[in-house]
Design an enzyme around this catalytic site. Structure first.
Site, PDB file in Angstrom:
ATOM      1  N   HIS A  53       0.838  -1.189   0.000  1.00  0.00           N
ATOM      2  CA  HIS A  53       0.000   0.000   0.000  1.00  0.00           C
ATOM      3  C   HIS A  53       0.884   1.255   0.000  1.00  0.00           C
ATOM      4  CE1 HIS A  53      -3.905  -2.089   1.573  1.00  0.00           C
ATOM      5  NE2 HIS A  53      -3.479  -2.561   0.412  1.00  0.00           N
ATOM      6  N   GLU A  55       1.066   3.900   1.881  1.00  0.00           N
ATOM      7  CA  GLU A  55       1.672   4.333   3.141  1.00  0.00           C
ATOM      8  C   GLU A  55       2.932   3.527   3.451  1.00  0.00           C
ATOM      9  OE1 GLU A  55      -1.385   3.471   2.456  1.00  0.00           O
ATOM     10  OE2 GLU A  55      -2.861   4.193   3.881  1.00  0.00           O
ATOM     11  N   TRP A 173     -13.277   6.801 -40.414  1.00  0.00           N
ATOM     12  CA  TRP A 173     -13.217   7.236 -39.015  1.00  0.00           C
ATOM     13  C   TRP A 173     -14.059   8.483 -38.869  1.00  0.00           C
ATOM     14  CZ3 TRP A 173     -11.196   3.871 -35.805  1.00  0.00           C
ATOM     15  CH2 TRP A 173     -10.226   2.977 -36.245  1.00  0.00           C
ATOM     16  N   ASP A 203     -17.669  -4.147 -37.438  1.00  0.00           N
ATOM     17  CA  ASP A 203     -16.368  -3.443 -37.418  1.00  0.00           C
ATOM     18  C   ASP A 203     -15.175  -4.359 -37.157  1.00  0.00           C
ATOM     19  OD1 ASP A 203     -18.114  -1.372 -37.552  1.00  0.00           O
ATOM     20  OD2 ASP A 203     -17.470  -0.373 -35.699  1.00  0.00           O
ATOM     21  N   LEU A 207     -10.285  -3.565 -29.908  1.00  0.00           N
ATOM     22  CA  LEU A 207     -10.556  -2.944 -28.596  1.00  0.00           C
ATOM     23  C   LEU A 207      -9.335  -2.896 -27.675  1.00  0.00           C
ATOM     24  CD1 LEU A 207     -14.107  -4.409 -27.752  1.00  0.00           C
ATOM     25  CD2 LEU A 207     -13.556  -2.265 -28.897  1.00  0.00           C
TER      26      LEU A 207
HETATM   27  C1  AOF Z   1      -4.506   1.852   2.029  1.00  0.00           C
HETATM   28  N1  AOF Z   1      -3.488   2.163   1.187  1.00  0.00           N
HETATM   29  O1  AOF Z   1      -2.475   2.051  -0.806  1.00  0.00           O
HETATM   30  C2  AOF Z   1      -4.537   0.950  -0.557  1.00  0.00           C
HETATM   31  C3  AOF Z   1      -5.608   0.663   0.329  1.00  0.00           C
HETATM   32  O2  AOF Z   1      -5.929  -6.780  -0.346  1.00  0.00           O
HETATM   33  P1  AOF Z   1      -5.165  -5.605   0.109  1.00  0.00           P
HETATM   34  O3  AOF Z   1      -4.343  -5.879   1.328  1.00  0.00           O
HETATM   35  O4  AOF Z   1      -4.338  -4.945  -0.966  1.00  0.00           O
HETATM   36  O5  AOF Z   1      -6.266  -4.536   0.594  1.00  0.00           O
HETATM   37  C4  AOF Z   1      -7.119  -3.950  -0.321  1.00  0.00           C
HETATM   38  C5  AOF Z   1      -7.998  -2.948   0.379  1.00  0.00           C
HETATM   39  O6  AOF Z   1      -7.184  -2.022   1.081  1.00  0.00           O
HETATM   40  C6  AOF Z   1      -8.870  -2.123  -0.564  1.00  0.00           C
HETATM   41  O7  AOF Z   1     -10.133  -2.689  -0.744  1.00  0.00           O
HETATM   42  C7  AOF Z   1      -8.960  -0.817   0.195  1.00  0.00           C
HETATM   43  O8  AOF Z   1      -9.934  -0.899   1.208  1.00  0.00           O
HETATM   44  C8  AOF Z   1      -7.600  -0.700   0.837  1.00  0.00           C
HETATM   45  N2  AOF Z   1      -6.656  -0.074  -0.087  1.00  0.00           N
HETATM   46  N3  AOF Z   1      -5.566   1.153   1.585  1.00  0.00           N
HETATM   47  O9  AOF Z   1      -4.454   2.205   3.209  1.00  0.00           O
HETATM   48  C9  AOF Z   1      -3.451   1.747  -0.084  1.00  0.00           C
HETATM   49  N4  AOF Z   1      -4.517   0.474  -1.819  1.00  0.00           N
HETATM   50 ZN    ZN Z   2      -3.361  -0.088   3.670  1.00  0.00          ZN
END
Ligand code: AOF
Ligand code: ZN
Length: 340
Positions: A53, A55, A173, A203, A207
């Site tokens: 993530h 953070e 087009w 067509d 895609l």
């Molecule tokens: C955060 N920071 O950069 C993101 C978050 O399966 P996981 O562990 O990757 O968790 C996915 C969930 O985490 C997603 O549905 C959302 O709630 C959160 N995403 N949260 O603090 C991040 N990508």
């Molecule tokens: Zn997180």
């Protein structure tokens, strides 16, 4: 309390988040900036689904500078253990003093729990800075969490008289080259791209995203088509046959696409398919390229939509109108769409 520089850092976090475009779904795009005594000590973003993530990336760059810092993050830090350990406890452990969040995480595993955890640990938390931008960026993720359906964007190229094809069906087009490049960029922001069998038969579109760098969305076809069509060479292609469409209807198709991980769906035609999305109130956004050509008799963008009176005409809220070389590019949202 919002401070003068907060906006600058949150903007930076949003632009970092955007780098994940096309790679994070069904997860959201998230960006994070860590600032200590006016100096950016850490930055990160969620690069791809399943990866660390935002953070966590930013904390690892900040090292010991995280103690006493302010963290700017475009989505509420998570409190659940998913594919990766939760972010909110990690921020607490790493001694941050303040956390500025653009918007809450609508994922039912989080929904305010991340913020609570930060607050009860004595961290100053503020929520809502550049919230509209943050929600718009993750409109697919947010609509998915609230409705279990993808965010649907109708995309079409029309002449000045609203036609997507001539009487004989020909459409190559309509818009100019620059609009077509832009359309590929839009494709790469979507997880799925849906067309009706009529379009596939007449067509034979591939895609794919060819004009820009970025992943190609999963092709989705409404109706049965032959194996000789280009689109069938993509092993990911999802086909809903005529029987399925009759039995289940469009809404169930959207629920099914969400189950398959599609959070943003682009509907590229033809007129009948676009009309049925509009008729059933299942379209959220319109992206229309308008070429300076009169096409005369032909297929209109919503050819099967029957409107009884002007009061019933489907209004679209204009978001922007831009010029793309000789063409106009209109972006708007439909009234039935979530208020994001
Ligand atoms: C955060 N920071 O950069 C993101 C978050 O399966 P996981 O562990 O990757 O968790 C996915 C969930 O985490 C997603 O549905 C959302 O709630 C959160 N995403 N949260 O603090 C991040 N990508
Ligand atoms: Zn997180």
């Amino acid at each position: 309390m919002t401070r003068v520089d907060d906006q600058i850092y949150m903007r930076r976090a949003l632009s970092l988040a955007m780098r994940g475009t096309g790679f994070t779904s069904p997860n959201p795009m998230v960006g994070c900036v860590i600032v200590k005594e006016g100096i950016v000590v850490g930055e990160g973003y969620h690069r791809r689904w399943g990866g660390p993530h935002a953070e966590v990336e930013a904390l690892s760059m900040a090292g010991n500078h995280s103690f006493g810092s302010t963290v700017y993050v475009t989505l509420e830090p998570c409190s659940h253990r998913g594919k990766t350990p939760p972010c909110a406890p990690a921020l607490v452990e790493r001694g941050i003093s303040r956390c500025v969040v653009a918007t809450v995480d609508p994922d039912e595993r989080v929904m305010g729990r991340g913020l609570d955890l930060l607050r009860t640990s004595g961290i100053e938390v503020s929520v809502g800075l550049l919230e509209d931008e943050a929600r718009w960026l993750n409109r697919g993720f947010i609509k998915g969490a609230l409705t279990s359906m993808p965010w649907v964007t109708i995309k079409a190229a029309v002449g000045l008289d609203g036609k997507i094809a001539l009487k004989d069906g020909s459409s190559r087009w309509i818009s100019g080259e620059l609009s077509r490049v832009k359309a590929h960029l839009l494709r790469s922001q979507n997880d799925g791209i849906l067309v009706g069998k009529g379009t596939v038969i007449s067509d034979d579109p591939s895609l794919t995203v060819r004009e820009v760098a970025g992943p190609s969305p999963v092709p989705v076809i409404l109706g049965t088509v032959g194996d000789d069509r280009k689109i069938r060479s993509d092993s990911r292609t999802i086909v809903y046959d005529d029987g399925f469409i009759k039995r289940e209807g469009l809404k169930n198709i959207l629920l099914d696409l969400h189950r398959r991980g599609i959070r943003r769906l682009m509907v590229e035609g033809g007129g009948a398919v676009i009309s049925s999305f509009l008729c059933e109130g299942l379209a959220d956004e319109l992206s229309l390229f308008i070429a300076p050509k009169i096409m005369g008799e032909g297929v209109s963008v919503a050819s099967c939509l029957s409107i009884g009176s002007m009061e019933e005409a489907l209004g679209v809220r204009t978001l922007s109108v831009k010029r793309q070389s000789e063409d106009l590019w209109f972006e708007g949202v439909f009234p039935c769409s979530l208020d994001l």
